[in-house]
Design a protein around this motif. Structure first.
Motif, PDB file in Angstrom:
ATOM      1  N   ASP A  81      -6.046 -15.265   2.351  1.00  0.00           N
ATOM      2  CA  ASP A  81      -4.933 -15.540   3.258  1.00  0.00           C
ATOM      3  C   ASP A  81      -3.827 -14.496   3.116  1.00  0.00           C
ATOM      4  N   ALA A  82      -3.641 -14.024   1.886  1.00  0.00           N
ATOM      5  CA  ALA A  82      -2.539 -13.100   1.607  1.00  0.00           C
ATOM      6  C   ALA A  82      -3.004 -11.973   0.701  1.00  0.00           C
ATOM      7  N   TYR A  83      -2.397 -10.798   0.902  1.00  0.00           N
ATOM      8  CA  TYR A  83      -2.685  -9.622   0.090  1.00  0.00           C
ATOM      9  C   TYR A  83      -1.348  -9.070  -0.409  1.00  0.00           C
ATOM     10  N   VAL A  84      -1.245  -8.927  -1.726  1.00  0.00           N
ATOM     11  CA  VAL A  84       0.006  -8.481  -2.331  1.00  0.00           C
ATOM     12  C   VAL A  84      -0.237  -7.186  -3.099  1.00  0.00           C
ATOM     13  N   VAL A  85       0.360  -6.094  -2.631  1.00  0.00           N
ATOM     14  CA  VAL A  85       0.291  -4.802  -3.316  1.00  0.00           C
ATOM     15  C   VAL A  85       1.561  -4.667  -4.142  1.00  0.00           C
ATOM     16  N   PHE A  86       1.428  -4.346  -5.440  1.00  0.00           N
ATOM     17  CA  PHE A  86       2.631  -4.234  -6.252  1.00  0.00           C
ATOM     18  C   PHE A  86       2.465  -3.253  -7.399  1.00  0.00           C
ATOM     19  N   GLY A  87       3.615  -2.741  -7.855  1.00  0.00           N
ATOM     20  CA  GLY A  87       3.667  -1.737  -8.909  1.00  0.00           C
ATOM     21  C   GLY A  87       4.901  -0.873  -8.719  1.00  0.00           C
ATOM     22  N   ALA A  88       5.309  -0.181  -9.779  1.00  0.00           N
ATOM     23  CA  ALA A  88       6.565   0.576  -9.767  1.00  0.00           C
ATOM     24  C   ALA A  88       6.342   2.063  -9.548  1.00  0.00           C
ATOM     25  N   ARG A  89       7.416   2.729  -9.131  1.00  0.00           N
ATOM     26  CA  ARG A  89       7.567   4.189  -9.132  1.00  0.00           C
ATOM     27  C   ARG A  89       6.768   4.918  -8.056  1.00  0.00           C
ATOM     28  N   ASP A  90       5.708   4.343  -7.538  1.00  0.00           N
ATOM     29  CA  ASP A  90       4.839   5.044  -6.598  1.00  0.00           C
ATOM     30  C   ASP A  90       5.056   4.516  -5.182  1.00  0.00           C
ATOM     31  N   ASP A  91       5.828   5.253  -4.384  1.00  0.00           N
ATOM     32  CA  ASP A  91       6.140   4.804  -3.029  1.00  0.00           C
ATOM     33  C   ASP A  91       4.915   4.770  -2.123  1.00  0.00           C
ATOM     34  N   SER A  92       3.832   5.464  -2.509  1.00  0.00           N
ATOM     35  CA  SER A  92       2.631   5.459  -1.660  1.00  0.00           C
ATOM     36  C   SER A  92       1.945   4.100  -1.665  1.00  0.00           C
ATOM     37  N   LEU A  93       2.347   3.197  -2.569  1.00  0.00           N
ATOM     38  CA  LEU A  93       1.801   1.835  -2.518  1.00  0.00           C
ATOM     39  C   LEU A  93       2.197   1.152  -1.212  1.00  0.00           C
ATOM     40  N   SER A  94       3.332   1.532  -0.654  1.00  0.00           N
ATOM     41  CA  SER A  94       3.726   1.004   0.652  1.00  0.00           C
ATOM     42  C   SER A  94       2.732   1.424   1.726  1.00  0.00           C
ATOM     43  N   ASP A  95       2.249   2.665   1.632  1.00  0.00           N
ATOM     44  CA  ASP A  95       1.243   3.138   2.587  1.00  0.00           C
ATOM     45  C   ASP A  95      -0.040   2.328   2.464  1.00  0.00           C
ATOM     46  N   LEU A  96      -0.397   1.976   1.227  1.00  0.00           N
ATOM     47  CA  LEU A  96      -1.590   1.163   1.011  1.00  0.00           C
ATOM     48  C   LEU A  96      -1.417  -0.210   1.649  1.00  0.00           C
ATOM     49  N   ALA A  97      -0.243  -0.814   1.471  1.00  0.00           N
ATOM     50  CA  ALA A  97       0.012  -2.117   2.089  1.00  0.00           C
ATOM     51  C   ALA A  97      -0.070  -2.028   3.608  1.00  0.00           C
ATOM     52  N   GLU A  98       0.462  -0.949   4.149  1.00  0.00           N
ATOM     53  CA  GLU A  98       0.407  -0.778   5.602  1.00  0.00           C
ATOM     54  C   GLU A  98      -1.020  -0.612   6.088  1.00  0.00           C
ATOM     55  N   THR A  99      -1.843   0.119   5.329  1.00  0.00           N
ATOM     56  CA  THR A  99      -3.255   0.298   5.691  1.00  0.00           C
ATOM     57  C   THR A  99      -3.992  -1.043   5.661  1.00  0.00           C
ATOM     58  N   ILE A 100      -3.752  -1.841   4.630  1.00  0.00           N
ATOM     59  CA  ILE A 100      -4.376  -3.171   4.545  1.00  0.00           C
ATOM     60  C   ILE A 100      -3.941  -4.023   5.734  1.00  0.00           C
ATOM     61  N   ALA A 101      -2.662  -3.965   6.071  1.00  0.00           N
ATOM     62  CA  ALA A 101      -2.160  -4.748   7.197  1.00  0.00           C
ATOM     63  C   ALA A 101      -2.859  -4.351   8.499  1.00  0.00           C
ATOM     64  N   GLN A 102      -3.053  -3.051   8.696  1.00  0.00           N
ATOM     65  CA  GLN A 102      -3.723  -2.578   9.890  1.00  0.00           C
ATOM     66  C   GLN A 102      -5.168  -3.078   9.956  1.00  0.00           C
ATOM     67  N   ARG A 103      -5.851  -3.102   8.833  1.00  0.00           N
ATOM     68  CA  ARG A 103      -7.245  -3.534   8.795  1.00  0.00           C
ATOM     69  C   ARG A 103      -7.389  -5.047   8.938  1.00  0.00           C
ATOM     70  N   MET A 104      -6.310  -5.768   8.639  1.00  0.00           N
ATOM     71  CA  MET A 104      -6.369  -7.222   8.726  1.00  0.00           C
ATOM     72  C   MET A 104      -6.042  -7.732  10.136  1.00  0.00           C
ATOM     73  N   LYS A 105      -5.503  -6.875  10.969  1.00  0.00           N
ATOM     74  CA  LYS A 105      -5.107  -7.311  12.314  1.00  0.00           C
ATOM     75  C   LYS A 105      -6.350  -7.565  13.190  1.00  0.00           C
TER      76      LYS A 105
END
Length: 446
Positions: free
Chosen positions: A422-446
């Motif tokens: 139901d939900a996917y949570v990407v988390f971790g510090a210092r690496d802003d590219s994790l936001s890109d990963l979350a966005e990619t997952i969101a795109q694939r889940m649509k």
């Protein structure tokens, strides 16, 4: 004043550099991240703010500079450090320079092992909305402070108010002499609880005015901090949040008979908001005025950022990276979704080594039978760290205790193990590219 900032891409250094540039100083800087990513958004914003970005090869520093400020992540052998020494330029670390700035303002230092970025950003935002024209130097990026020139991690105002995020990671918070201090919590992060407790005690003793303290935190309760103004949820205190209602993506509560609405979820954010209410009330701001402004605060980048929220899936990106933050994140998510896939990237080999047992305990407690944990390889930002631990050292004991946990070798692998959650949570510090990963997952889940 002409200042060079080495390691200017980091959240703490970029905030001070942008702040000083807006205050009219000539600011230059370098970062190995910018050398490899010339179009990095932080670099572009700094340049639009008048900051000159140079290669991190030491050639940009000469005797014309009044000061060189170094990130604590920049080694003494770095070409910038060598050049500054050869040119006789006065040198300070970022925390040393921040301590100097702290003394020049009516500063409120926000401390604690979790919640500093959100609380400092929230307080600065509220001060601004209340017409108090604050200054702000933070670690996180306040969404409503972002402009073409500003990443959101600083604010320049006309008053003598300054709000800073006082990080204990390198131990230098003991050098700060703020007007006020707020201590949100105390748990394992960069140092042992005992070491951090001693730092908080020294910081509190050096505070000229009021210390605000979380009355519910057991570790803080053992600290020798006198005459604090206390805020809480569970215990009776000077400012206790009552009539609390947790909604999926917001929280309602009351303090002193005044109702508040916070546009952020979770118990941890309620503590952050209650701390701000306590501070502002002590500064003489009526509770009604605080309540009018609080719902407008939309948060900090990479703190429970929602990338997808439809009838089928929720995708979140978050900065949680120590056991306390992870517990808070998982507790919040459990009130929202029944089947959750957590995707965690440990930050750095040293921190992972220090917090290994804490990580394992937090995931053992927080992972339900319906949840899965996917561990990405440990984030490595460069330097001389010993690579003697891996994400498999976290996943193996969790699997042995019956939890659905696995470590992958690269990010592409995760798309084969996401499953039907139901939900996917990407988390971790210092690496802003994790936001890109979350966005990619969101795109694939649509």
């Amino acid at each position: 004043m002409k200042i060079f900032f080495s390691g200017i891409g980091g959240s703490g250094v970029s905030a001070i550099a942008g702040f000083m540039a807006e205050k009219g100083h000539a600011v230059f800087g370098s970062d190995r991240l910018f050398d490899s990513r010339p179009a990095h958004p932080v670099r572009l914003r700094l340049q639009m703010n008048g900051v000159t970005i140079l290669p991190q090869d030491g050639k940009g520093i000469d005797r014309s500079f009044d000061l060189a400020v170094f990130s604590t992540a920049v080694e003494g052998s770095n070409p910038d450090a060598v050049s500054a020494g050869a040119a006789g330029v006065p040198v300070k670390t970022r925390p040393e320079y921040l301590a100097e700035i702290v003394s020049a303002f009516k500063t409120t230092a926000i401390a604690g092992t979790s919640g500093k970025s959100t609380t400092s950003g929230m307080l600065a935002f509220l001060l601004q909305r209340l017409g108090m024209s604050p200054n702000f130097i933070g670690g996180g990026k306040v969404k409503q402070f972002k402009t073409e020139k500003n990443p959101g991690n600083y604010l320049t105002g006309s008053s003598d108010y300054l709000v800073i995020e006082a990080c204990e990671s390198d131990g230098t918070i003991v050098d700060y002499e703020p007007q006020h201090t707020m201590i949100l919590n105390l748990d394992l992060d960069h140092h042992s609880i005992e070491e951090t407790a001693r730092m908080f005690e020294v910081l509190s003793a050096r505070t000229r005015g009021t210390v605000h303290l979380n009355a519910d935190d057991r570790n803080l309760d053992a600290c020798k901090i006198r005459n604090a103004v206390r805020f809480s949820i569970d215990k009776v205190s000077d400012y206790q949040a009552v009539d609390v209602r947790y909604h999926p993506l917001k929280t309602s509560f009351s303090v002193g008979g005044q109702e508040f609405l916070l546009s952020l979820p979770g118990r941890h954010n309620l503590y952050n908001a209650t701390a701000c209410v306590a501070f502002l009330s002590e500064e003489g701001v009526p509770l009604q005025r605080i309540a009018d402004a609080l719902p407008e605060f939309s948060g900090i980048e990479r703190r429970f950022d929602v990338y997808l929220n439809d009838d089928k899936h929720l995708v979140i990106d978050d900065y949680a990276h120590n056991p306390h933050k992870i517990r808070s994140l998982m507790e919040t998510m459990q009130g929202i979704s029944k089947r959750i896939c957590y995707i965690f990237q440990p930050h750095g080999f040293g921190p992972t080594r220090l917090m290994k047992n804490g990580y394992i305990a937090a995931f053992r407690e927080g992972l339900r039978d319906t949840d899965r944990l996917v561990l990405l390889p440990i984030y490595y930002a460069g330097g001389t760290a010993a690579k003697d631990i891996s994400s498999r050292d976290l996943s193996a004991p969790l699997k042995n205790s019956g939890k659905d946990a696995l470590a992958v070798d690269d990010r592409e692998e995760i798309f084969g193990v996401l499953g039907g959650y139901d939900a996917y949570v990407v988390f971790g510090a210092r690496d802003d590219s994790l936001s890109d990963l979350a966005e990619t997952i969101a795109q694939r889940m649509k």
